[in-house]
Design an enzyme around this catalytic site. Structure first.
Site, PDB file in Angstrom:
ATOM      1  N   TYR A  23      10.263  -3.223  10.880  1.00 13.23           N
ATOM      2  CA  TYR A  23      10.022  -2.270  12.093  1.00 13.23           C
ATOM      3  C   TYR A  23      11.174  -2.047  12.904  1.00 13.23           C
ATOM      4  CZ  TYR A  23       5.312  -2.670   9.653  1.00 13.23           C
ATOM      5  OH  TYR A  23       4.283  -2.516   8.710  1.00 13.23           O
ATOM      6  N   ARG A  80      -3.080   7.842   8.538  1.00 10.38           N
ATOM      7  CA  ARG A  80      -2.174   8.020   9.365  1.00 10.38           C
ATOM      8  C   ARG A  80      -2.468   9.195  10.293  1.00 10.38           C
ATOM      9  NH1 ARG A  80       1.968   5.061   7.238  1.00 10.38           N
ATOM     10  NH2 ARG A  80       1.929   4.629   5.134  1.00 10.38           N
ATOM     11  N   GLY A  81      -3.666   9.002  10.651  1.00  7.56           N
ATOM     12  CA  GLY A  81      -4.144  10.193  11.692  1.00  7.56           C
ATOM     13  C   GLY A  81      -4.185  11.478  11.223  1.00  7.56           C
ATOM     14  N   HIS A 115       6.161  -8.160   2.040  1.00  8.82           N
ATOM     15  CA  HIS A 115       5.831  -6.784   2.186  1.00  8.82           C
ATOM     16  C   HIS A 115       5.709  -6.047   1.149  1.00  8.82           C
ATOM     17  CE1 HIS A 115       6.857  -4.094   5.856  1.00  8.82           C
ATOM     18  NE2 HIS A 115       5.598  -3.433   5.106  1.00  8.82           N
TER      19      HIS A 115
END
Length: 333
Positions: free
Chosen positions: A56, A213-214, A130
Site C-alpha cells: 500500500y 468497494r462502496g 497477500h
C-alpha cells in the site's frame, strides 16, 4: 463494540476491523492529518484490529499507521501482508503491468524486516501472504513464514485469496489463523468450498471490501473518480455493467432506507450476519464513514431481511468481475 474470537488463538478482536489501504493508496488523494485522526477515533470506538500491507503506497501506509500504533501498541492487533512487488519501484494495484508477486522464502525474510522497520514494532500480530504464488509451492512459502514465528517476528499466520486446497496444504505446515478474502453481497466465491474448509480447520474469515468497494453509495459518482482511483480499472464500474449495478444499488439503498440505515450499512450487516467466525475489515480514511461502519455491529437482519436482499441480488445478476483480468489470475489459487 462487540468482539469476536480470532481462530483458535483465544484472542478477541473488534467484530469490525479497520482496513487502512485507502488512507495512502488506490482511492484518490491521501490526507495524512485526516487519516491519523481517523485512526485515533477508531481506538476511541474500540476498533482494535487494523489491517495494512507492504504494497500500500509502497510501504507508506505502514509508516502512517506507525504514528498511532507505536504509542498505543498494547491496544492494537496489527495485521500486515507481503508478496506484491513493483518492477520500477512505483506502487500500483495488483493487476498493474509493473506489479508482480513474490512468495519466495528469500523475499519473505527481507519483507518482514522491512515491515517491522516501517511499523516501528518488534512483532507483527498477524502476517499474511497477500496471495498464493503460482510459481512456488504454498508449503514452501508457509514454511518460511513459520520460521518467522519461531524467531518472534510474527505471532500468527494468515493467507489471502487462497483456494481450499492451498489452505489445507498450508495448514498442514503451520496453523493458519485467518484467511483474508474479498466477501460481500457481490463477491461470494468463498461460499463454494473455502468457507466450509476454514470452518472445519478453525480459521477465521477476514473479509476485505465487505462494502463491495462502496458501490452502493458511489456507483453514480464513477465519472468523478480521479485517475489515481483504483476503482476505475474494475469491471463493475465500467460501461458494460453500469446500468445493472446502478439499478441494483438503487434497490438495495431503497430497502436499507426502509430500515432506517444506509445501503453500505446493510451490505456490511449482511457480511456480519454470515457467522460469528467472520471479522470484516471495511476500509475508510474518514471519521464519518468509520462511525457509520461501527454502528453496524448492533444491526441484526431477520430471515425475511435476508430473503429480500437475495431477491434483489437475483434480479440483477450481471454485476461483472471484481477485478481486472490480470488481478483475477492471482485469486483463489
Amino acid at each position: 463494540m462487540k468482539f469476536r474470537k480470532l481462530g483458535n488463538t483465544g484472542k478477541e478482536l473488534s467484530a469490525i476491523g479497520l482496513g487502512c489501504m485507502g488512507m495512502s493508496f488506490a482511492y484518490g488523494p491521501a490526507d495524512e492529518h485526516e487519516s491519523v485522526q481517523t485512526l485515533h477515533r477508531a481506538l476511541d470506538l474500540g476498533v482494535n484490529f487494523w489491517d495494512t500491507a507492504d504494497m500500500y503506497a509502497n510501504g507508506e501506509n505502514e509508516k502512517l499507521i506507525s504514528k498511532v500504533l507505536v504509542p498505543n501498541r498494547d491496544k492494537i492487533f496489527i495485521a500486515t501482508k507481503f508478496g506484491f512487488r513493483f518492477k520500477d519501484g512505483k506502487a500500483g494495484h495488483s493487476g498493474a503491468s509493473g506489479t508482480y508477486f513474490d512468495g519466495s522464502p528469500e523475499w519473505i525474510r527481507k519483507a518482514v524486516d522491512l515491515s517491522l522497520k516501517r511499523l516501528k514494532i518488534n512483532e507483527i500480530d498477524l502476517y499474511y501472504a497477500h496471495r498464493v504464488d503460482p510459481n512456488i509451492p504454498v508449503e514452501e512459502t508457509v514454511g518460511a513464514m513459520s520460521d518467522l514465528v519461531k524467531e518472534g517476528k510474527v505471532k500468527y499466520l494468515g493467507l489471502s485469496e487462497a483456494s481450499a486446497e492451498s489452505i489445507r496444504k498450508a495448514h498442514a505446515v503451520h496453523p493458519i489463523t485467518a484467511l483474508q478474502s474479498e466477501y460481500s453481497l457481490l463477491t461470494r466465491d468463498v461460499e463454494k468450498d473455502i468457507l466450509s474448509t476454514i470452518r472445519e480447520l478453525g480459521i477465521t474469515l477476514v473479509p476485505y471490501s465487505p462494502l463491495a468497494r462502496g458501490l452502493f453509495s458511489n456507483i453514480n459518482e464513477v465519472q468523478h473518480f480521479g485517475n489515481d482511483d483504483f476503482r476505475k480499472s474494475l469491471p463493475r464500474y465500467q460501461e458494460t455493467y453500469l446500468e445493472n449495478n446502478r439499478n441494483l444499488a438503487r434497490e438495495i439503498n431503497e430497502f436499507a432506507d426502509s430500515k432506517g440505515i444506509k445501503g453500505t450499512q446493510l451490505a456490511l450487516a449482511w457480511v456480519l450476519n454470515q457467522g460469528e467466525d467472520i471479522i470484516p475489515i471495511p476500509g475508510t480514511k474518514r471519521i464519518k464513514y468509520l462511525q457509520e461502519n461501527i454502528a453496524v455491529s448492533h444491526i441484526e437482519l431477520s430471515p425475511s431481511d435476508l430473503e429480500t436482499i437475495d431477491s434483489i441480488l437475483n434480479k440483477y445478476p450481471d454485476v461483472g468481475e471484481r477485478y481486472s483480468e490480470g488481478s483475477m489470475k492471482l485469486v483463489n489459487n
